[in-house]
Scaffold this motif. Sequence first.
Motif, PDB file in Angstrom:
ATOM      1  N   ILE A   1       0.853  -1.194   0.000  1.00 47.68           N
ATOM      2  CA  ILE A   1       0.000   0.000   0.000  1.00 47.68           C
ATOM      3  C   ILE A   1       0.887   1.241   0.000  1.00 47.68           C
ATOM      4  O   ILE A   1       1.728   1.399   0.881  1.00 47.68           O
TER       5      ILE A   1
ATOM      6  N   HIS B   1      -3.715 -11.766   3.536  1.00 49.16           N
ATOM      7  CA  HIS B   1      -4.295 -12.259   4.785  1.00 49.16           C
ATOM      8  C   HIS B   1      -5.375 -11.342   5.354  1.00 49.16           C
ATOM      9  O   HIS B   1      -5.633 -11.331   6.555  1.00 49.16           O
ATOM     10  N   MET B   2      -6.028 -10.609   4.456  1.00 47.02           N
ATOM     11  CA  MET B   2      -7.321 -10.024   4.785  1.00 47.02           C
ATOM     12  C   MET B   2      -8.306 -11.187   4.805  1.00 47.02           C
ATOM     13  O   MET B   2      -8.258 -12.064   3.931  1.00 47.02           O
TER      14      MET B   2
ATOM     15  N   GLY C   1       5.403  -3.845  11.139  1.00 47.66           N
ATOM     16  CA  GLY C   1       5.982  -4.362   9.900  1.00 47.66           C
ATOM     17  C   GLY C   1       5.077  -5.300   9.125  1.00 47.66           C
ATOM     18  O   GLY C   1       5.525  -5.938   8.170  1.00 47.66           O
ATOM     19  N   VAL C   2       3.802  -5.402   9.487  1.00 47.85           N
ATOM     20  CA  VAL C   2       2.922  -6.312   8.749  1.00 47.85           C
ATOM     21  C   VAL C   2       1.853  -5.566   7.931  1.00 47.85           C
ATOM     22  O   VAL C   2       0.900  -6.166   7.449  1.00 47.85           O
ATOM     23  N   GLY C   3       2.034  -4.264   7.747  1.00 50.46           N
ATOM     24  CA  GLY C   3       1.145  -3.518   6.860  1.00 50.46           C
ATOM     25  C   GLY C   3       1.261  -4.060   5.445  1.00 50.46           C
ATOM     26  O   GLY C   3       2.339  -4.484   5.027  1.00 50.46           O
ATOM     27  N   GLY C   4       0.146  -4.071   4.713  1.00 55.04           N
ATOM     28  CA  GLY C   4       0.165  -4.518   3.318  1.00 55.04           C
ATOM     29  C   GLY C   4       0.231  -6.020   3.125  1.00 55.04           C
ATOM     30  O   GLY C   4       0.441  -6.488   2.009  1.00 55.04           O
ATOM     31  N   GLU C   5       0.047  -6.790   4.206  1.00 52.87           N
ATOM     32  CA  GLU C   5       0.011  -8.262   4.040  1.00 52.87           C
ATOM     33  C   GLU C   5      -1.396  -8.658   3.576  1.00 52.87           C
ATOM     34  O   GLU C   5      -2.140  -9.383   4.258  1.00 52.87           O
ATOM     35  N   LEU C   6      -1.726  -8.197   2.371  1.00 56.97           N
ATOM     36  CA  LEU C   6      -3.123  -8.204   1.923  1.00 56.97           C
ATOM     37  C   LEU C   6      -3.634  -9.596   1.558  1.00 56.97           C
ATOM     38  O   LEU C   6      -4.836  -9.808   1.466  1.00 56.97           O
TER      39      LEU C   6
END
Lengths: 328, 328
Positions: free
Chosen positions: A159, A178-179, A171-176
Amino acid sequence: MQFGILRFGRSEVSGGVIGVDLGGTNLRGALFSEDLDIGRRLKQPTRRHEGGEAVIGRLVGLVNTLCMEQGVAIEDIAGVGIAAPGPLDVSRTMITSAPNFPDWKNLPLKARVEEALGIPVVLENDANAAAVGEFARGAGRGARSLIFLGLGTGVGGGIVLDGGLVRGAHGVGGELGHMILLADGPLCGCGNRGCLEQLASATAVLRMARERLGAGESSALIDRDDLEARHVFEAAGEGDSLALSVVDRMAYFLGLGIVSLVHTVDPEVVAVGGGVSESADLFLPRVVEVVQERVFPAARGRVRIVPAELGDAAGMVGVAWEVLKSVQ
Amino acid sequence: MQFGILRFGRSEVSGGVIGVDLGGTNLRGALFSEDLDIGRRLKQPTRRHEGGEAVIGRLVGLVNTLCMEQGVAIEDIAGVGIAAPGPLDVSRTMITSAPNFPDWKNLPLKARVEEALGIPVVLENDANAAAVGEFARGAGRGARSLIFLGLGTGVGGGIVLDGGLVRGAHGVGGELGHMILLADGPLCGCGNRGCLEQLASATAVLRMARERLGAGESSALIDRDDLEARHVFEAAGEGDSLALSVVDRMAYFLGLGIVSLVHTVDPEVVAVGGGVSESADLFLPRVVEVVQERVFPAARGRVRIVPAELGDAAGMVGVAWEVLKSVQ
């Protein structure tokens, strides 16, 4: 020679910047100009079974080879960006957990490469790097915000908002991948159910096709012992009704995932890349339809959902851009 | 007197700042010091059935009354912030669509109030405003990022990253009630299925309780004709097994929603507010458990999930903060 970490901020370098993509299968690198024009590219097998230290040695060798071949002194390079698999630690000095690189946990990747090369190294998660690449030089050129979704065996994401990566507090932003979209859906490797990765990836396409073949539906795919996701896309392209229906279902869930993302960060552009996107013609129109029907009216018909443009160079472009930003 | 729009940037004002919460039921306002200490508060019925122009007149009257009562000249106020329901247009000058205010579409709210008062007006979506309030002076004090979830009849949301609101490219960022979590779940007013709003709101709790009562389960709730969500929480507090199970299920879905948000923007703090959060003791421990079990290891045990602290003042605090930021 001083360690790279001490050399940040130098602005006299003019030999360009190097981007490296540390993949589970291949180790790739490219020399970029300071305007991010891509020059010489090299590729070799990662051979990760040989362990982290060996791979780092090969990575350093690849950077040196790129410089030598182009007649550039390593100290004239602004820095090396490395797009690495899996989440990184918050300070982006190492890989914290990547299924493909089990022995890399706590290996100080950034420091090791900086020591070996003597120039700054910037580490970035591979899908985050691809998002930056697409934002800076690909499908997001001119936009203020972009989400990258890389559909392969799994689903990677990144993102970019207001020109910067959303890395997150841990550090787990954008681990999309796993939405959660279907809370009672198929089990994911992460332990949850119904993650986007289980609904809109090569793995998902293959699982859905197998389930329906197993239930006795007729299809040209029924004779294949070696079924892969690409066969499903091929059969869909040839009009096979089971394959078409599986691809449609994958597109539907990808669309719902993008709806959720619009209602969360509401990006200007969603760029769809990764190996599965080679078949984008077969599913992207349906994804666009699902999203434009289902997002809030203010975004309807406005959010741009497009194929990624940089292919497997996106990560290298992104980390090269990050290096240039960090030394400016 | 010049229109407020021409007066932005002035720094000589010292009379404080006013925050207004334009709710479907009540119109509330407060005078804040420049340090955001809350002073005099007023509240009156919105009477929205009288139409947009009448409500704007009352809003202007409320601001004038606050100033008069406190002996402050209106021109010494830094500005007025208005927390307004529903998505706003991208330039934040009007409400584009709010179910509670159908006749407000395209009504130039910001300009109208600026004309009437002659000082700057900042408009913000109510849940976004609450997120800013909690970030600046509530549960997120000292943090770099926060997500606010306001659980009431619906679910409102707001995302603050690096100190700034994520409003999105089309003004629908932070509409977290419409993240999709159970794609085959209950139909939502937005047209989609399984939105967070249908799984973790007062409406959701009531629907789940009714479904289970309808299926013949025994419960102390069975004798109520006038069942409301708060009765379900009360019964859960008294150990009623049906009510406990409904509250547990709501907490489970709220937890999954937060898991998805951690894997998307990965905030430092998640603040849970809104009317339903009065029963936070009954469900928040379970939410925390679900999240800490299910997020990626790097965030596990680290993301803070806490009750919002500012109650129904959060939106006013948030818009007052936004006004101060905009005139500095």
